[in-house]
Motif scaffolding. Sequence first.
Motif, PDB file in Angstrom:
ATOM      1  N   ALA A  44       0.849  -1.194   0.000  1.00  0.00           N
ATOM      2  CA  ALA A  44       0.000   0.000   0.000  1.00  0.00           C
ATOM      3  C   ALA A  44       0.883   1.242   0.000  1.00  0.00           C
ATOM      4  N   SER A  45       0.414   2.292  -0.677  1.00  0.00           N
ATOM      5  CA  SER A  45       1.151   3.556  -0.676  1.00  0.00           C
ATOM      6  C   SER A  45       0.179   4.721  -0.749  1.00  0.00           C
ATOM      7  N   ALA A  46       0.626   5.860  -0.248  1.00  0.00           N
ATOM      8  CA  ALA A  46      -0.140   7.098  -0.335  1.00  0.00           C
ATOM      9  C   ALA A  46       0.852   8.244  -0.526  1.00  0.00           C
ATOM     10  N   SER A  47       0.502   9.194  -1.383  1.00  0.00           N
ATOM     11  CA  SER A  47       1.403  10.319  -1.622  1.00  0.00           C
ATOM     12  C   SER A  47       0.621  11.602  -1.865  1.00  0.00           C
ATOM     13  N   TYR A  48       1.290  12.706  -1.600  1.00  0.00           N
ATOM     14  CA  TYR A  48       0.722  14.039  -1.831  1.00  0.00           C
ATOM     15  C   TYR A  48       1.812  14.919  -2.432  1.00  0.00           C
ATOM     16  N   SER A  49       1.447  15.662  -3.476  1.00  0.00           N
ATOM     17  CA  SER A  49       2.370  16.615  -4.089  1.00  0.00           C
ATOM     18  C   SER A  49       1.671  17.955  -4.252  1.00  0.00           C
ATOM     19  N   ASN A  50       2.437  19.018  -4.098  1.00  0.00           N
ATOM     20  CA  ASN A  50       1.932  20.372  -4.246  1.00  0.00           C
ATOM     21  C   ASN A  50       2.835  21.132  -5.204  1.00  0.00           C
ATOM     22  N   THR A  51       2.250  21.698  -6.251  1.00  0.00           N
ATOM     23  CA  THR A  51       3.021  22.398  -7.277  1.00  0.00           C
ATOM     24  C   THR A  51       2.680  23.883  -7.274  1.00  0.00           C
ATOM     25  N   PHE A  83      -3.159  14.043  -5.184  1.00  0.00           N
ATOM     26  CA  PHE A  83      -3.249  12.993  -4.176  1.00  0.00           C
ATOM     27  C   PHE A  83      -3.270  11.637  -4.879  1.00  0.00           C
ATOM     28  N   SER A  84      -2.536  10.672  -4.342  1.00  0.00           N
ATOM     29  CA  SER A  84      -2.507   9.340  -4.953  1.00  0.00           C
ATOM     30  C   SER A  84      -2.488   8.263  -3.872  1.00  0.00           C
ATOM     31  N   VAL A  85      -3.186   7.171  -4.138  1.00  0.00           N
ATOM     32  CA  VAL A  85      -3.137   5.986  -3.278  1.00  0.00           C
ATOM     33  C   VAL A  85      -2.998   4.762  -4.166  1.00  0.00           C
ATOM     34  N   GLU A  86      -2.348   3.731  -3.641  1.00  0.00           N
ATOM     35  CA  GLU A  86      -2.180   2.476  -4.358  1.00  0.00           C
ATOM     36  C   GLU A  86      -2.402   1.309  -3.408  1.00  0.00           C
ATOM     37  N   LEU A  87      -2.869   0.213  -3.968  1.00  0.00           N
ATOM     38  CA  LEU A  87      -3.003  -1.032  -3.216  1.00  0.00           C
ATOM     39  C   LEU A  87      -2.628  -2.178  -4.148  1.00  0.00           C
ATOM     40  N   GLY A  88      -1.803  -3.090  -3.648  1.00  0.00           N
ATOM     41  CA  GLY A  88      -1.368  -4.189  -4.492  1.00  0.00           C
ATOM     42  C   GLY A  88      -0.827  -5.341  -3.670  1.00  0.00           C
ATOM     43  N   ALA A  89      -0.081  -6.194  -4.345  1.00  0.00           N
ATOM     44  CA  ALA A  89       0.480  -7.365  -3.683  1.00  0.00           C
ATOM     45  C   ALA A  89       1.723  -7.824  -4.430  1.00  0.00           C
ATOM     46  N   LEU A 143       5.713  -7.236  -8.168  1.00  0.00           N
ATOM     47  CA  LEU A 143       4.671  -6.409  -7.565  1.00  0.00           C
ATOM     48  C   LEU A 143       3.635  -6.017  -8.614  1.00  0.00           C
ATOM     49  N   VAL A 144       2.358  -6.116  -8.229  1.00  0.00           N
ATOM     50  CA  VAL A 144       1.247  -5.627  -9.046  1.00  0.00           C
ATOM     51  C   VAL A 144       0.430  -4.683  -8.174  1.00  0.00           C
ATOM     52  N   ALA A 145       0.130  -3.482  -8.675  1.00  0.00           N
ATOM     53  CA  ALA A 145      -0.586  -2.490  -7.867  1.00  0.00           C
ATOM     54  C   ALA A 145      -1.563  -1.704  -8.729  1.00  0.00           C
ATOM     55  N   LEU A 146      -2.716  -1.386  -8.141  1.00  0.00           N
ATOM     56  CA  LEU A 146      -3.711  -0.505  -8.742  1.00  0.00           C
ATOM     57  C   LEU A 146      -3.871   0.717  -7.845  1.00  0.00           C
ATOM     58  N   GLY A 147      -4.234   1.850  -8.449  1.00  0.00           N
ATOM     59  CA  GLY A 147      -4.333   3.055  -7.654  1.00  0.00           C
ATOM     60  C   GLY A 147      -5.333   4.051  -8.188  1.00  0.00           C
TER      61      GLY A 147
END
Length: 292
Positions: free
Chosen positions: A111-118, A134-140, A147-151
């Motif tokens: 799992a991942s989560a990220s935030y960017s500000n431009t 804003f981005s989130v991902e979940l995979g295995a 690794l395979v991930a969707l977000g």
Amino acid sequence: MKKLGLASALLLAMTGAQAYQVEVQGQSEYIDNTVNSKNFTGAVQGTYYFKNVDSSKGPLAEAAFLNQASNASLAYNYGEYDVNGIADQNTHTIGAKAEAYVPTKYVPVYASASYSNTIIDNKDHKADDHGDRFSVELGAVVAPNFLVALGYTSAPNQVAYDAFGILANGVAQAAQEQQTIGKDQDAITARTKYVGAIDGTNMAIGFETNALFAEKNAYGLKTDLYINPALSVGASYAQANGAVNNKEAWGVNANYFITPAVAVGVDYVNVNATNNAKTDTQTVGVNAKFRF
């Protein structure tokens, strides 16, 4: 004694530590457009791993991935971009990201989560711009080192770059993706990553794919050949159907770990504009990593 201990720790890191918990990397790209060759970017990222990363398992560049090392990162990118008749601006992007690998009795879950500000500071009398992403991902990890991930990614403002994408794939691909998602604001993402040894050799191979699905789509492919644990060469290709001008980009790169704790690299990307020769682009980048 404290100074001696600090010096000893630094010497150990520089000469061959096999485990690390912090990685700092820097990157700069020179951008050559058809009508302007004075553009450039600079970026820095710091990553903290919650447990020591063992760098003796395979390619040094992929130590964190091979260890399934959970981490938190901060990044900053600066860019100067001036193309006559199109844009004259300075860009600042900051980002925060967390990645986690969670063991289960079936497969490790990712799992991942990220935030960017431009922030875009326009120099040509246009209004300044400001965007969030804003981005989130979940995979295995569905197979060893695969690794395979969707977000899901949301960018309410059309000018919102991925701070970590710039460092991972370069400014050209990040711009393609930003223009594609800017058509819609929301997007579904998918990616895969694999690193595996080549039987009977000291070599390894790595593949990465990524896709972004919005009103228009963007795709990327990257492969690396690890000639030995310290040295790698690679190639990449990206296509963005939603990009305004630069829809296709291909690149090559090389990276070398001088010691297990210090690495340097170079890369080259060529982007052909489809309907505006002013934005035909080549980028040349250099990067360095330090681990301790």
